[in-house]
Design a protein around this motif. Structure first.
Motif, PDB file in Angstrom:
ATOM      1  N   ILE A 127       0.836  -1.207   0.000  1.00 45.79           N
ATOM      2  CA  ILE A 127       0.000   0.000   0.000  1.00 45.79           C
ATOM      3  C   ILE A 127       0.870   1.256   0.000  1.00 45.79           C
ATOM      4  O   ILE A 127       0.628   2.207  -0.749  1.00 45.79           O
ATOM      5  N   LYS A 128       1.911   1.239   0.818  1.00 41.40           N
ATOM      6  CA  LYS A 128       2.768   2.425   0.946  1.00 41.40           C
ATOM      7  C   LYS A 128       3.531   2.728  -0.344  1.00 41.40           C
ATOM      8  O   LYS A 128       3.916   3.867  -0.586  1.00 41.40           O
ATOM      9  N   ARG A 129       3.743   1.695  -1.156  1.00 37.15           N
ATOM     10  CA  ARG A 129       4.467   1.921  -2.409  1.00 37.15           C
ATOM     11  C   ARG A 129       3.635   2.697  -3.426  1.00 37.15           C
ATOM     12  O   ARG A 129       4.176   3.248  -4.382  1.00 37.15           O
ATOM     13  N   ASN A 130       2.325   2.717  -3.248  1.00 36.87           N
ATOM     14  CA  ASN A 130       1.450   3.404  -4.206  1.00 36.87           C
ATOM     15  C   ASN A 130       1.431   4.900  -3.880  1.00 36.87           C
ATOM     16  O   ASN A 130       0.690   5.356  -3.004  1.00 36.87           O
ATOM     17  N   LYS A 131       2.241   5.672  -4.586  1.00 35.33           N
ATOM     18  CA  LYS A 131       2.362   7.109  -4.320  1.00 35.33           C
ATOM     19  C   LYS A 131       1.173   7.910  -4.844  1.00 35.33           C
ATOM     20  O   LYS A 131       1.097   9.125  -4.637  1.00 35.33           O
ATOM     21  N   ASN A 132       0.246   7.252  -5.516  1.00 35.87           N
ATOM     22  CA  ASN A 132      -0.928   7.956  -6.043  1.00 35.87           C
ATOM     23  C   ASN A 132      -2.015   8.140  -4.990  1.00 35.87           C
ATOM     24  O   ASN A 132      -2.981   8.863  -5.219  1.00 35.87           O
ATOM     25  N   LEU A 133      -1.867   7.502  -3.832  1.00 32.94           N
ATOM     26  CA  LEU A 133      -2.918   7.530  -2.824  1.00 32.94           C
ATOM     27  C   LEU A 133      -2.799   8.739  -1.903  1.00 32.94           C
ATOM     28  O   LEU A 133      -1.710   9.143  -1.514  1.00 32.94           O
ATOM     29  N   THR A 134      -3.953   9.285  -1.534  1.00 33.19           N
ATOM     30  CA  THR A 134      -4.025  10.350  -0.541  1.00 33.19           C
ATOM     31  C   THR A 134      -4.310   9.735   0.818  1.00 33.19           C
ATOM     32  O   THR A 134      -4.531   8.530   0.950  1.00 33.19           O
ATOM     33  N   LEU A 135      -4.340  10.586   1.861  1.00 33.34           N
ATOM     34  CA  LEU A 135      -4.652  10.104   3.198  1.00 33.34           C
ATOM     35  C   LEU A 135      -6.022   9.440   3.233  1.00 33.34           C
ATOM     36  O   LEU A 135      -6.205   8.380   3.831  1.00 33.34           O
ATOM     37  N   GLU A 136      -7.011  10.053   2.582  1.00 37.10           N
ATOM     38  CA  GLU A 136      -8.358   9.475   2.557  1.00 37.10           C
ATOM     39  C   GLU A 136      -8.377   8.142   1.828  1.00 37.10           C
ATOM     40  O   GLU A 136      -9.141   7.248   2.176  1.00 37.10           O
ATOM     41  N   ASP A 137      -7.543   8.014   0.806  1.00 38.50           N
ATOM     42  CA  ASP A 137      -7.460   6.740   0.083  1.00 38.50           C
ATOM     43  C   ASP A 137      -6.909   5.641   0.993  1.00 38.50           C
ATOM     44  O   ASP A 137      -7.387   4.510   0.961  1.00 38.50           O
ATOM     45  N   TYR A 138      -5.905   5.990   1.813  1.00 43.75           N
ATOM     46  CA  TYR A 138      -5.354   5.014   2.749  1.00 43.75           C
ATOM     47  C   TYR A 138      -6.420   4.572   3.752  1.00 43.75           C
ATOM     48  O   TYR A 138      -6.550   3.391   4.083  1.00 43.75           O
ATOM     49  N   ARG A 139      -7.169   5.532   4.250  1.00 40.58           N
ATOM     50  CA  ARG A 139      -8.232   5.208   5.198  1.00 40.58           C
ATOM     51  C   ARG A 139      -9.281   4.314   4.549  1.00 40.58           C
ATOM     52  O   ARG A 139      -9.795   3.373   5.168  1.00 40.58           O
ATOM     53  N   PHE A 140      -9.595   4.616   3.301  1.00 43.76           N
ATOM     54  CA  PHE A 140     -10.570   3.797   2.567  1.00 43.76           C
ATOM     55  C   PHE A 140     -10.069   2.361   2.439  1.00 43.76           C
ATOM     56  O   PHE A 140     -10.824   1.403   2.665  1.00 43.76           O
ATOM     57  N   LEU A 141      -8.791   2.210   2.095  1.00 41.51           N
ATOM     58  CA  LEU A 141      -8.225   0.874   1.950  1.00 41.51           C
ATOM     59  C   LEU A 141      -8.261   0.112   3.272  1.00 41.51           C
ATOM     60  O   LEU A 141      -8.549  -1.091   3.305  1.00 41.51           O
ATOM     61  N   LEU A 142      -7.968   0.794   4.376  1.00 39.85           N
ATOM     62  CA  LEU A 142      -8.013   0.146   5.677  1.00 39.85           C
ATOM     63  C   LEU A 142      -9.420  -0.368   5.957  1.00 39.85           C
ATOM     64  O   LEU A 142      -9.610  -1.511   6.377  1.00 39.85           O
ATOM     65  N   ARG A 143     -10.428   0.486   5.710  1.00 37.35           N
ATOM     66  CA  ARG A 143     -11.807   0.063   5.959  1.00 37.35           C
ATOM     67  C   ARG A 143     -12.163  -1.143   5.100  1.00 37.35           C
ATOM     68  O   ARG A 143     -12.866  -2.053   5.553  1.00 37.35           O
ATOM     69  N   MET A 144     -11.686  -1.163   3.857  1.00 33.54           N
ATOM     70  CA  MET A 144     -11.981  -2.293   2.973  1.00 33.54           C
ATOM     71  C   MET A 144     -11.309  -3.571   3.451  1.00 33.54           C
ATOM     72  O   MET A 144     -11.896  -4.647   3.406  1.00 33.54           O
ATOM     73  N   PHE A 145     -10.059  -3.459   3.944  1.00 33.59           N
ATOM     74  CA  PHE A 145      -9.378  -4.630   4.485  1.00 33.59           C
ATOM     75  C   PHE A 145     -10.121  -5.165   5.705  1.00 33.59           C
ATOM     76  O   PHE A 145     -10.272  -6.376   5.886  1.00 33.59           O
ATOM     77  N   VAL A 146     -10.608  -4.246   6.545  1.00 31.92           N
ATOM     78  CA  VAL A 146     -11.329  -4.642   7.741  1.00 31.92           C
ATOM     79  C   VAL A 146     -12.625  -5.366   7.364  1.00 31.92           C
ATOM     80  O   VAL A 146     -12.996  -6.367   7.968  1.00 31.92           O
ATOM     81  N   ARG A 147     -13.317  -4.866   6.338  1.00 27.59           N
ATOM     82  CA  ARG A 147     -14.597  -5.449   5.944  1.00 27.59           C
ATOM     83  C   ARG A 147     -14.458  -6.684   5.064  1.00 27.59           C
ATOM     84  O   ARG A 147     -15.408  -7.454   4.924  1.00 27.59           O
ATOM     85  N   ALA A 148     -13.288  -6.870   4.468  1.00 25.97           N
ATOM     86  CA  ALA A 148     -13.127  -7.924   3.467  1.00 25.97           C
ATOM     87  C   ALA A 148     -13.282  -9.324   4.041  1.00 25.97           C
ATOM     88  O   ALA A 148     -13.786 -10.225   3.379  1.00 25.97           O
ATOM     89  N   GLY A 149     -12.827  -9.534   5.267  1.00 30.13           N
ATOM     90  CA  GLY A 149     -12.940 -10.852   5.882  1.00 30.13           C
ATOM     91  C   GLY A 149     -11.770 -11.766   5.601  1.00 30.13           C
ATOM     92  O   GLY A 149     -11.868 -12.980   5.795  1.00 30.13           O
ATOM     93  N   ILE A 150     -10.623 -11.215   5.154  1.00 27.72           N
ATOM     94  CA  ILE A 150      -9.453 -12.060   4.885  1.00 27.72           C
ATOM     95  C   ILE A 150      -8.438 -11.934   6.015  1.00 27.72           C
ATOM     96  O   ILE A 150      -8.367 -10.913   6.699  1.00 27.72           O
ATOM     97  N   GLY A 151      -7.653 -12.984   6.209  1.00 28.36           N
ATOM     98  CA  GLY A 151      -6.614 -12.996   7.239  1.00 28.36           C
ATOM     99  C   GLY A 151      -5.265 -12.636   6.650  1.00 28.36           C
ATOM    100  O   GLY A 151      -5.171 -12.014   5.592  1.00 28.36           O
ATOM    101  N   GLU A 152      -4.206 -13.072   7.330  1.00 30.11           N
ATOM    102  CA  GLU A 152      -2.871 -12.714   6.856  1.00 30.11           C
ATOM    103  C   GLU A 152      -2.054 -13.924   6.423  1.00 30.11           C
ATOM    104  O   GLU A 152      -0.837 -13.934   6.488  1.00 30.11           O
ATOM    105  N   GLU A 153      -2.749 -14.955   5.953  1.00 30.49           N
ATOM    106  CA  GLU A 153      -2.050 -16.118   5.403  1.00 30.49           C
ATOM    107  C   GLU A 153      -2.397 -16.344   3.937  1.00 30.49           C
ATOM    108  O   GLU A 153      -2.142 -17.413   3.396  1.00 30.49           O
ATOM    109  N   THR A 154      -2.988 -15.350   3.306  1.00 27.84           N
ATOM    110  CA  THR A 154      -3.308 -15.462   1.881  1.00 27.84           C
ATOM    111  C   THR A 154      -2.030 -15.298   1.060  1.00 27.84           C
ATOM    112  O   THR A 154      -0.983 -14.910   1.579  1.00 27.84           O
ATOM    113  N   TYR A 155      -2.126 -15.559  -0.238  1.00 27.68           N
ATOM    114  CA  TYR A 155      -0.933 -15.572  -1.094  1.00 27.68           C
ATOM    115  C   TYR A 155      -1.062 -14.601  -2.265  1.00 27.68           C
ATOM    116  O   TYR A 155      -2.147 -14.400  -2.809  1.00 27.68           O
TER     117      TYR A 155
END
Length: 469
Positions: free
Chosen positions: A58-86
């Motif tokens: 996520i941090k490598r994407n320099k096109n994102l604004t602060l609000e975009d980062y927050r949006f991505l966090l909310r989507m990760f939270v809602r997505a239902g995936i863990g941290e063992e995906t590939y």
């Protein structure tokens, strides 16, 4: 006169017999399609996308604004995936901006040969015995085809029937099954391989369009290879028998056609657009599909109950009578004809929506939620991770009926019903982690790691510090 009476009597006798024949013909075995074995792909450990890795991407994407980062966090939270995906190797290596054809082919070949080698070894079937090969990968269509690469690698027979399916998204597994089922009708005593996956390496979105960046939060690497047959001599070795299959395509409707589409954003960055009409289109597709599937899978008593309840409800509405709780009891109860539900692990919202529509319990939804949490949305192959979870948990007993439901670009909703031929408890892709599932609570690792980014007081200086971490 006597002859006329005899003819009429004969017709009176033949009519019910003809009706019974038609009824039996409707329920006949459509081509005799059996699964002998299947293997889900488990990528190498160095391809895991944990929270730290996702944060770096996520941090490598320099096109994102602060609000975009927050949006991505909310989507990760809602997505239902863990941290063992590939994820693909080029994404982990930081080359998402410049994927190569080699990246894409390598991702596919790593999956092909890992699952097919295991499948041939487990079933004792030789690649030279395969009569039919059907492969579906939606977003990668090189020349020679991916199917041709498999044929070349395993030196398969010259008269093999081969089909390379693309562009059908998460619904492609059932489409491939439909193709094999139809081929089996005219090609007796055959063996077929179905290969289902998605190409992630060249399709990671690097822009900031929110309807396109969603796919980065959900889609992960995975795939499955399945061995099927219509050989009578192999029925005794089968795991599942295909009973019914229904495909529904809403592509003629513009809104449905456009709701899930590979496209480019305003800056020319390629990605997959999921627009706001997707939930309503998916609901419509499922309704149309289940209208056809329901009479095939439900017992007569449930069909009669549903028809009577509809007419009673209409009559009461006409009389102005309202019964509290009547709306929640009026739908079809698919659990009267289905023992297990194998749903597309498209995301938490998809699972919740389908579960509510079919009135499924958390026990029913557990396999789909766990497949999403452990492996992510692996597109068309997600159904098989769900099925393998049920098998690993020893839920599948002889005679049980398993219903698969999938959605995909086009827009399509497809479903099929399997009958379990024998008690199943083989080891599979879940064997190394099964004891951890289901966890007592589904902890969201992304919220634990990056919850501070939701702080409304964050300014651009702090955001730059986050990028440099």
């Amino acid at each position: 006169m006597e002859l006329s009476m005899i003819v009429l009597a004969g017709l009176a006798l033949l009519c019910p017999l003809f009706f019974v024949w038609k009824l039996l013909n409707q329920w006949r075995d459509p081509g005799g399609c059996y699964i002998i074995g299947y293997e889900c792909h488990k990528p190498a450990e160095d391809r895991k996308l944990d929270t730290e890795q996702c944060g770096d991407i996520i941090k490598r994407n320099k096109n994102l604004t602060l609000e975009d980062y927050r949006f991505l966090l909310r989507m990760f939270v809602r997505a239902g995936i863990g941290e063992e995906t590939y994820g693909p190797r080029n994404i982990i290596a930081g080359r998402e901006d410049s994927p190569t054809l080699t990246d894409a082919i390598s991702e596919m070949e790593e999956f092909f040969f890992e699952t097919l080698d295991k499948l041939f070894a487990k079933t004792g079937v030789s690649p030279s015995e395969i009569n039919i090969l059907v492969l579906n990968v939606s977003m990668l269509a090189p020349t020679p085809s991916l199917a041709a690469r498999i044929i070349n690698h395993y030196k398969m027979r010259e008269d093999i029937k081969v089909f390379n399916i693309s562009g059908m998204g998460c619904s492609a597994s059932v489409v491939s099954l439909s193709a094999i089922q139809n081929i089996f009708i005219s090609h007796k005593d055959s063996l077929a391989i179905m290969v289902t996956a998605e190409s992630m390496a060249p399709n990671w979105y690097t822009g900031k369009d929110r309807s396109m960046i969603l796919t980065n939060c959900l889609f992960r690497s995975g795939g499955c290879s399945i061995l099927l047959t219509n050989k009578p001599s192999l029925k005794g070795r089968a795991l599942f028998k295909l009973k019914h299959l229904v495909t529904t395509n809403l592509g003629a409707i513009d809104e449905a056609y456009q709701c899930a589409m590979q496209t480019e954003d305003e800056h020319g960055r390629k990605g997959f657009n999921l627009n706001k009409s997707l939930p309503s289109v998916a609901a419509r597709g499922m309704i149309e599909n289940l209208k056809v599937m329901a009479p095939k899978v439900l017992p007569i008593r449930e069909q009669v109950r549903y028809i009577v309840s509809r007419y009673v409800k209409k009559w009461r509405k006409g009389k102005g009578v309202h019964v509290e709780g009547e709306e929640s009891k009026g739908g079809v109860n698919f659990k009267t004809g289905v023992d297990h539900f194998c749903l597309h692990a498209g995301g938490r919202a998809v699972i919740d929506g389908v579960g509510e529509s079919l009135r499924l319990s958390e026990f029913d939804l557990e396999p789909t939620r766990m497949a999403l949490y452990r492996f992510g949305n692996t597109s068309a192959s997600s159904l098989w991770y769900v099925l393998s979870y049920m098998e690993a948990k020893k839920r599948l007993k002889k005679g049980d009926r398993v219903m698969m439901i999938s959605f995909g670009a086009g827009f399509m909703c497809n479903s099929c019903l399997w009958e379990v031929v024998r008690d199943l408890e083989d080891e599979n892709v879940w064997k190394d982690c099964l004891e951890r599932y289901p966890p007592k609570t589904l902890v969201n690792p992304f919220m634990e790691k990056f919850s501070w980014i939701n702080d409304e007081n964050l300014n651009e200086t702090m955001l730059e510090a986050f990028r440099m971490m």
